[in-house]
Design a protein around this motif. Structure first.
Motif, PDB file in Angstrom:
ATOM      1  N   CYS A   1       0.722  -1.255  -0.072  1.00 37.51           N
ATOM      2  CA  CYS A   1       0.090   0.044  -0.009  1.00 37.51           C
ATOM      3  C   CYS A   1       0.857   1.308  -0.042  1.00 37.51           C
TER       4      CYS A   1
ATOM      5  N   PHE B   1      -0.496   3.575   9.516  1.00 31.84           N
ATOM      6  CA  PHE B   1       0.415   2.617   8.933  1.00 31.84           C
ATOM      7  C   PHE B   1       1.650   2.518   9.621  1.00 31.84           C
ATOM      8  N   GLU B   2       2.408   3.492  10.038  1.00 31.74           N
ATOM      9  CA  GLU B   2       3.534   3.734  10.541  1.00 31.74           C
ATOM     10  C   GLU B   2       3.596   2.869  11.786  1.00 31.74           C
TER      11      GLU B   2
ATOM     12  N   GLN C   1       1.019   0.773  12.926  1.00 30.09           N
ATOM     13  CA  GLN C   1       0.622  -0.648  12.919  1.00 30.09           C
ATOM     14  C   GLN C   1       1.100  -1.350  12.022  1.00 30.09           C
ATOM     15  N   ALA C   2       1.452  -1.140  10.847  1.00 32.64           N
ATOM     16  CA  ALA C   2       1.846  -1.940   9.730  1.00 32.64           C
ATOM     17  C   ALA C   2       2.818  -1.297   8.896  1.00 32.64           C
TER      18      ALA C   2
ATOM     19  N   PHE D   1       3.633  -0.471   4.184  1.00 32.25           N
ATOM     20  CA  PHE D   1       3.136   1.216   3.638  1.00 32.25           C
ATOM     21  C   PHE D   1       4.301   1.724   3.303  1.00 32.25           C
TER      22      PHE D   1
ATOM     23  N   SER E   1       8.017   6.663   6.866  1.00 36.65           N
ATOM     24  CA  SER E   1       7.470   5.835   5.835  1.00 36.65           C
ATOM     25  C   SER E   1       7.957   6.446   4.362  1.00 36.65           C
TER      26      SER E   1
ATOM     27  N   LEU F   1      -7.395  -1.562   6.837  1.00 36.68           N
ATOM     28  CA  LEU F   1      -6.387  -2.486   6.764  1.00 36.68           C
ATOM     29  C   LEU F   1      -6.799  -4.035   6.840  1.00 36.68           C
TER      30      LEU F   1
END
Length: 346
Positions: A138, A166-167, A169-170, A174, A214, A289
């Motif tokens: 993503c 995103f930074e 949690q995932a 990303f 990210s 997500l």
């Protein structure tokens, strides 16, 4: 041959028609290059005003409404920016000074003085990688910027919220691309502009600071990233006036990247629902997500097939460069024909 002015900001030396001069590898200016060619077919040479100095100018075409209009020639405008960004684009007294106004803004369109015209896009269908040919899960392509004044319709804050989610949690799923993310998020208002300058000064002194881990830097052309990504978070700058739909979603369609789209009212009512993911349909970023992680190769292929079918269908024509150019050339030349004979193309 007649001569006409194209007024795009303060650009000179025919820069809007120069390949490679735009902010995205030159494709940003592609509609203006094509428009110049179409006007040439109609016997009209379109130039920036400096190139037409000393010539009799048949008309002017403005990108966005301008405060100053010449009194000795007819003027036309395409309202590119939403009034939230450029309030003059909703100033009815100013817009009445134009012979014709072309706009996507459904609040203005009357099919007489205000003619409907969407943002132009290069909708050329190409062969694109499938699920296995994409190494990025993503992405987001956007600039770190803000509205001039605070407004609840602003979507820049939503972009930052998505990036931070995103930074945290995932991060492995990303990547952020675009200009200006070497400083903290830009804020609206006068104080926001002051903070931006201070942050830019600090970044020059401490270039190793990374407020957005990210961030992978800028890109020469959006397709460099979108051809590698399975999904892209496509947030408009704001929830603009009805009809506000920019190039962001179409950049995904032409590269086979599935867009997660967030925009204004009725923005996508002319686009099939199976071509994109509605970012507003989720109660949280965690739900989004989870939904993205639940999409497999087969379902991804269905999204790609739907996007391709839309691009090849008549329904996409209204969003194309060709339609943009044809609408402007036909509308303006027909209007010129009603004026004095000297303004008619040879």
């Amino acid at each position: 041959m007649l001569y006409a002015n194209l007024v795009v900001q303060r650009m000179r030396d025919n820069r809007p028609f120069t390949p490679g001069a735009g902010p995205n590898g030159g494709d940003f200016f592609l509609p203006w290059r094509e428009l110049r060619a179409r006007f040439a077919d109609a016997g009209i040479e379109l130039n920036t005003p400096d190139r037409n100095e000393g010539r009799e100018v048949a008309f002017e075409l403005h990108l966005n409404a301008q405060r100053q209009l010449p009194a000795d020639r007819p003027c036309y405008t395409f309202l590119y920016e939403d009034p939230l960004v450029r309030p003059l684009n909703a100033n009815l007294a100013q817009l009445a000074r134009y012979r014709l106004v072309f706009t996507w803004n459904e609040e203005l369109i009357d099919n007489q003085h205000f003619r409907r015209l969407e943002y132009p896009n290069d909708l050329t269908v190409k062969e694109v990688p499938g699920w296995d040919g994409r190494d990025l899960f993503c992405v987001m392509l956007a600039s770190n910027k803000a509205l001039r004044h605070p407004d609840p319709r602003n979507l820049h804050d939503k972009r930052v919220e998505a990036i931070r989610f995103f930074e945290a949690q995932a991060p492995e799923l990303f990547s952020l691309y675009g200009r200006g993310w070497g400083i903290p998020a830009v804020r609206p208002g006068a104080w926001g502009r002051i903070r931006k300058r201070l942050h830019e000064w600090r970044a020059r002194l401490q270039p190793d600071l990374k407020p957005f881990p990210s961030w992978r830097g800028g890109v020469h052309h959006k397709s460099e990233v979108l051809l590698r990504a399975r999904f892209a978070l496509c947030y408009e700058n704001s929830r603009g006036a009805p009809g506000y739909l920019t190039e962001k979603i179409f950049d995904c369609f032409t590269t086979g990247c599935v867009p997660v789209y967030v925009g204004g009212p009725r923005a996508t009512e002319h686009i099939p629902r199976d071509c994109y993911i509605d970012g507003d349909a989720f109660g949280s970023m965690a739900q989004l997500l989870q939904a993205l992680q639940g999409i497999d190769a087969a379902r991804f292929a269905r999204y790609q097939r739907a996007m391709r079918e839309f691009l090849l269908s008549p329904a996409s024509t209204r969003f194309s460069n060709a339609h943009f150019c044809r609408t402007l050339v036909e509308g303006i030349t027909a209007d010129l024909a009603q004026l004095q004979p000297r303004a008619q193309p040879a």
